[in-house]
Design an enzyme around this catalytic site. Structure first.
Site, PDB file in Angstrom:
ATOM      1  N   ASP A   1       0.937  -1.210   0.084  1.00 44.07           N
ATOM      2  CA  ASP A   1       0.134  -0.076   0.105  1.00 44.07           C
ATOM      3  C   ASP A   1       0.854   1.348  -0.009  1.00 44.07           C
ATOM      4  OD1 ASP A   1       0.846  -0.363   2.617  1.00 44.07           O
ATOM      5  OD2 ASP A   1      -0.705   0.064   3.511  1.00 44.07           O
TER       6      ASP A   1
HETATM    7  P1  GH3 Z   1      -0.472   1.464   9.141  1.00 34.91           P
HETATM    8  O1  GH3 Z   1      -1.341   2.391   9.122  1.00 34.91           O
HETATM    9  O2  GH3 Z   1       0.653   1.177  10.033  1.00 34.91           O
HETATM   10  O3  GH3 Z   1       0.349   1.225   7.587  1.00 34.91           O
HETATM   11  O4  GH3 Z   1      -1.188  -0.129   8.931  1.00 34.91           O
HETATM   12  P2  GH3 Z   1      -1.652  -0.982   7.899  1.00 34.91           P
HETATM   13  O5  GH3 Z   1      -2.375  -1.781   8.180  1.00 34.91           O
HETATM   14  O6  GH3 Z   1      -1.574  -0.337   6.639  1.00 34.91           O
HETATM   15  O7  GH3 Z   1      -0.059  -1.755   8.103  1.00 34.91           O
HETATM   16  P3  GH3 Z   1       0.873  -2.049   6.787  1.00 34.91           P
HETATM   17  O8  GH3 Z   1       0.949  -0.777   5.822  1.00 34.91           O
HETATM   18  O9  GH3 Z   1       2.110  -2.672   7.274  1.00 34.91           O
HETATM   19  O10 GH3 Z   1       0.091  -3.222   6.099  1.00 34.91           O
HETATM   20  C1  GH3 Z   1       0.095  -3.371   4.595  1.00 34.91           C
HETATM   21  C2  GH3 Z   1      -1.075  -4.152   4.251  1.00 34.91           C
HETATM   22  O11 GH3 Z   1      -1.567  -3.914   2.972  1.00 34.91           O
HETATM   23  C3  GH3 Z   1      -0.808  -5.597   4.334  1.00 34.91           C
HETATM   24  C4  GH3 Z   1      -1.478  -6.245   3.327  1.00 34.91           C
HETATM   25  O12 GH3 Z   1      -2.647  -6.736   3.805  1.00 34.91           O
HETATM   26  C5  GH3 Z   1      -2.043  -5.162   2.420  1.00 34.91           C
HETATM   27  N1  GH3 Z   1      -1.953  -5.117   1.250  1.00 34.91           N
HETATM   28  C6  GH3 Z   1      -0.448  -5.265   0.746  1.00 34.91           C
HETATM   29  N2  GH3 Z   1      -0.689  -5.573  -0.708  1.00 34.91           N
HETATM   30  C7  GH3 Z   1      -1.749  -5.383  -0.948  1.00 34.91           C
HETATM   31  C8  GH3 Z   1      -2.489  -5.723  -2.464  1.00 34.91           C
HETATM   32  O13 GH3 Z   1      -1.804  -5.762  -3.273  1.00 34.91           O
HETATM   33  N3  GH3 Z   1      -3.926  -5.582  -1.901  1.00 34.91           N
HETATM   34  C9  GH3 Z   1      -4.595  -5.655  -0.961  1.00 34.91           C
HETATM   35  N4  GH3 Z   1      -6.029  -5.826  -0.881  1.00 34.91           N
HETATM   36  N5  GH3 Z   1      -3.953  -5.513   0.225  1.00 34.91           N
HETATM   37  C10 GH3 Z   1      -2.627  -5.358   0.166  1.00 34.91           C
HETATM   38 MG    MG Z   2      -0.396   0.942   5.554  1.00 36.62          MG
END
Ligand code: GH3
Ligand code: MG
Length: 573
Positions: free
Chosen positions: A482
């Site tokens: 993200d």
């Molecule tokens: P924070 O505010 O600390 O960033 O909390 P957060 O939940 O966003 O934590 P973090 O950025 O560490 O987590 C990233 C999450 O994004 C983990 C994963 O489930 C989700 N994610 C990563 N890539 C993708 C993707 O391509 N699609 C979807 N739907 N989710 C994703």
């Molecule tokens: Mg995040």
């Protein structure tokens, strides 16, 4: 591979300007016609010439032989006749009487008149006889068939010869009394007891001789003549030449009479015509027979053969030349078309289609050429199609290699390739440059609450908002998960913070309105060149660190790296 003899032959042909097929065919055909026809014509002409020469030699030889025989016979007959008359009673007895009676009595006497009457009667019976005379031993004319006495042209030794009993034949001479050519034949007259009384002399004209000469004429221009030993013309079948003229003849008139075939000579006759003639001596006397014919008439036939040969050769040359030219064209024209076609194909024009005619090797070649061009055409269309697909694929690949498949933004790899160049440029032009690191707040929770697909949709939506909000010169890329990263070239830090703030607000507004229930927010860390780092790594690290500062500050905010904290913003530690 060109062989050495081919080289030599083509060099020789080039010298004669015979490089083209058309000329080769033409020259070959003309030579093939000329050489045999000319050589055959020449051989034929030579044989004809030889044949004509032999034939004319034979003809002239036969004619002269015939004339010699007939003239000899004529002479013999005349002598015989005169002998008969001289030995007749009328002549010998009367002359004997007159001789014994004396000359005075003779001239006026009855006997003389009787003798004259007899001579006249004989003269009238024979066309060759012009005058008959009886001469006594002294050479005095005793009686004559003519009205007046003329002087007989007897040779000086006539008396001796007459006494010996032999006949006397004079030279041919022009008789003034008769005004024509004549010859005198005299035979001795003897008394019963054998005494020599005188001679019977007969003046003979050339009427029969002329007939004899005329009877053996050859062709239109043939002419036969009797000449004396000194070349003087005595009689001729021709009308133009006058008798007694001296002829310029190439023959040896003093040669002994021979049985051999006379020689053929070419000379100019008194009328100025070039003739071919021959001479034959008469064995009995000093006369010769000359027969000649105009050269032009003799060789008229061979001249005609020559003209005919030349005409046939000319005609053949024309016909063969024309045929060879047309044949040459039928070979060369398709070859020309092939050459032009090949040049067009070489220049890239594959719409060439050559017309096919005839059943020659060139037709086969043309068909092969057409097939080849058709195949090239199909191959080129296929190649163009494949090429088009390849280009499309390539473009796709190109996009794929630099884009993020979910959001359509640039991918991290491409961004990291672009960034150093931009830093270098900014450094070169002493211009500012900013990098923003962006992370969605609590995205994990969003995923958990709305599902992974909704999470993806949100990522797409945010990507779209970035694209719409940024300038074309800016680079927005998905950094991973993200997280996003944005490069703002030629942008001061304060301006970058404004852009970041606007992005954050727009995302909050638009996504929250869409999702209704959940607040979607962003944390953005901003770092500027050269203040917050001089290298790629340093700037990215500064922006990252500002981002984490924003997270720590409670999220949903923009933090500038370093100490430049804007109102409403937390400073990155
Ligand atoms: P924070 O505010 O600390 O960033 O909390 P957060 O939940 O966003 O934590 P973090 O950025 O560490 O987590 C990233 C999450 O994004 C983990 C994963 O489930 C989700 N994610 C990563 N890539 C993708 C993707 O391509 N699609 C979807 N739907 N989710 C994703
Ligand atoms: Mg995040």
């Amino acid at each position: 591979m060109l062989l050495s003899w081919e080289h030599t032959v083509s060099k020789i042909l080039d010298v004669f300007r015979l490089g083209s097929i058309k000329r080769k065919i033409l020259v070959f055909s003309l030579l093939a016609t000329l050489i045999p026809s000319l050589s055959m014509g020449w051989i034929f002409y030579r044989y004809a010439d030889q044949f004509v020469t032999e034939k004319i030699a034979q003809d002239l030889g036969t004619a002269t032989a015939q004339n010699v025989r007939q003239l000899g016979l004529w002479r013999k007959e005349r002598i015989y006749e005169v002998r008969v008359f001289s030995s007749s009673y009328e002549v010998s007895e009367t002359l004997d009487k007159i001789t014994r009676g004396g000359l005075a009595q003779a001239t006026d006497g009855v006997a003389t008149r009787r003798l004259q009457e007899y001579l006249k009667s004989v003269r009238e019976k024979f066309v060759d006889y012009e005058e008959l005379m009886v001469l006594n031993t002294a050479g005095q004319v005793i009686a004559t068939s003519a009205g007046r006495v003329s002087r007989p042209g007897l040779p000086p030794d006539w008396q001796k010869r007459a006494q010996a009993g032999s006949p006397i034949v004079s030279e041919a001479y022009r008789d003034d009394a008769l005004n024509k050519m004549a010859v005198l034949v005299a035979v001795p007259i003897s008394a019963q007891d054998g005494r020599f009384l005188g001679v019977l002399a007969v003046k003979l004209n050339f009427r029969t001789i002329k007939e004899i000469l005329n009877s053996s004429l050859l062709g239109k221009t043939g002419q036969a003549s009797v000449v004396a030993q000194d070349g003087t013309l005595i009689a001729t079948s021709g009308t133009n030449s006058s008798a007694l003229m001296k002829l310029e003849l190439p023959f040896d008139l003093s040669q002994p009479v021979s049985e051999a075939e006379p020689v053929l000579e070419e000379y100019v006759d008194p009328d100025g015509r070039t003739v071919i003639g021959t001479l034959r001596r008469m064995p009995q006397m000093d006369w010769s027979i000359v027969a000649h014919i105009e050269k032009e008439e003799v060789y008229a036939q061979t001249a005609r053969i020559r003209v005919l040969t030349m005409t046939i050769c000319g005609g053949l040359l024309l016909a063969i030349g024309l045929t060879a030219y047309v044949l040459g064209l039928t070979i060369v024209r398709p070859l020309d078309r092939l050459t032009t076609g090949a040049a067009k194909v070489a220049a890239g024009d594959l719409e060439v289609q050559l017309s096919v005619a005839g059943h020659s090797e060139v037709r086969y070649l043309t068909e092969v050429f057409n097939d080849m061009v058709a195949r090239l055409r199909t191959d080129r269309v296929e190649l163009a199609r494949i090429n088009g697909t390849l280009i499309e694929k390539n473009e796709e690949l190109q996009i794929l290699s630099i884009a993020d498949s979910l959001t359509g933004l640039y991918n991290r790899r491409h961004f990291m390739e672009v960034l150093p160049n931009e830093i270098a440029r900014a450094s070169r032009h002493k211009r500012a440059l900013c990098v923003m690191m962006i992370d969605i707040d609590h995205f994990k929770e969003y995923n958990d609450a709305s599902g992974h697909q909704a999470g993806d949709a949100l990522l797409k939506k945010i990507g779209l908002i970035f694209k719409e909000s940024l300038r074309s010169a800016d680079y927005a890329a998905r950094y991973g998960g993200d997280e996003f990263i944005v490069l703002l070239p030629e942008t001061e830090a304060t301006r970058a913070v404004e852009v970041a703030e606007r992005l954050r607000e727009r995302v909050v507004e638009e996504t929250t309105a869409e999702t209704r229930r959940l607040l979607v927010s962003l944390c953005i860390g901003v770092a500027a060149f050269p203040e917050h780092g001089l290298t790629l790594e340093a700037i990215v690290a500064s922006a990252d660190s500002a981002l984490y500062q924003a997270k720590r500050n409670g999220r949903n905010q923009v933090v500038l790296a370093g100490n430049d904290v804007q109102p409403g913003m937390k400073m990155a530690s």
